[in-house]
Design a protein around this motif. Sequence first.
Motif, PDB file in Angstrom:
ATOM      1  N   SER A   1       0.815  -1.214   0.000  1.00  0.00           N
ATOM      2  CA  SER A   1       0.000   0.000   0.000  1.00  0.00           C
ATOM      3  C   SER A   1       0.852   1.269   0.000  1.00  0.00           C
ATOM      4  CB  SER A   1      -0.953   0.011   1.194  1.00  0.00           C
ATOM      5  OG  SER A   1      -0.218  -0.034   2.394  1.00  0.00           O
TER       6      SER A   1
ATOM      7  N   PRO B   1       1.768   2.503  -7.443  1.00  0.00           N
ATOM      8  CA  PRO B   1       1.132   1.465  -8.263  1.00  0.00           C
ATOM      9  C   PRO B   1       1.992   0.994  -9.436  1.00  0.00           C
ATOM     10  CG  PRO B   1      -0.466   3.153  -7.730  1.00  0.00           C
ATOM     11  CD  PRO B   1       0.868   3.653  -7.249  1.00  0.00           C
ATOM     12  N   ASP B   2       2.738   1.908 -10.064  1.00  0.00           N
ATOM     13  CA  ASP B   2       3.544   1.504 -11.211  1.00  0.00           C
ATOM     14  C   ASP B   2       4.811   0.741 -10.800  1.00  0.00           C
ATOM     15  OD1 ASP B   2       4.510   3.873 -10.058  1.00  0.00           O
ATOM     16  OD2 ASP B   2       5.514   4.473 -11.901  1.00  0.00           O
TER      17      ASP B   2
ATOM     18  N   ARG C   1       4.705  -1.720  -8.242  1.00  0.00           N
ATOM     19  CA  ARG C   1       4.290  -2.978  -7.609  1.00  0.00           C
ATOM     20  C   ARG C   1       4.529  -4.151  -8.534  1.00  0.00           C
ATOM     21  NH1 ARG C   1      -1.498  -0.883  -5.168  1.00  0.00           N
ATOM     22  NH2 ARG C   1      -0.588   0.778  -3.936  1.00  0.00           N
TER      23      ARG C   1
END
Length: 171
Positions: free
Chosen positions: A163, A167-168, A170
């Motif tokens: 978290s 996001p890019d 992960r």
Amino acid sequence: MRTDPEHTALPPTPPTQIRVAVVIDRQHQPSRWEDWRFTLADVALDDGQYGDTPRLLRDDGKAAQFLFPGLPVELRRDEGEGYFLNLTSGAPVWFVMWRIDEEDPSRAWPERVTLSYNEAGRLLDAQERVDNRPLPAEVRDWLQAYTDAHYRPEPKKRRRPVSFVAPDQRD
């Protein structure tokens, strides 16, 4: 198997290889479901006092004991993690891989002796029989000195919770 104290001490400058003798016990018909049962009875340092030939120590018809001298135990740098895991397990052991003769199931013998937890795991993964016996203090000290000199555990890296990772980035 008992040995004299002078026969169980390692030399002042420890080698990277030692020899051991393995004792295997055999029981005849220990239960109605088994014809033979084998157990690893002992592993002892062997500086030649046991000879070079496997031999029967005793046999009363129901129980027998066999001695297998001269098995090498070599310390290798690529097994450092396995030695470290064995030493930090709380109860370091010899790992002995042994086999039963397929044609004569009343016969068994040791194939390999190692001090590496990882090597023992690989042998078990290959469906081999591996048993263990406690490691004497002088061998534990020898293994500890070798491991201290040749192995450094990987530093633990803290993983960020997903978290908190963009996001890019992960997996």
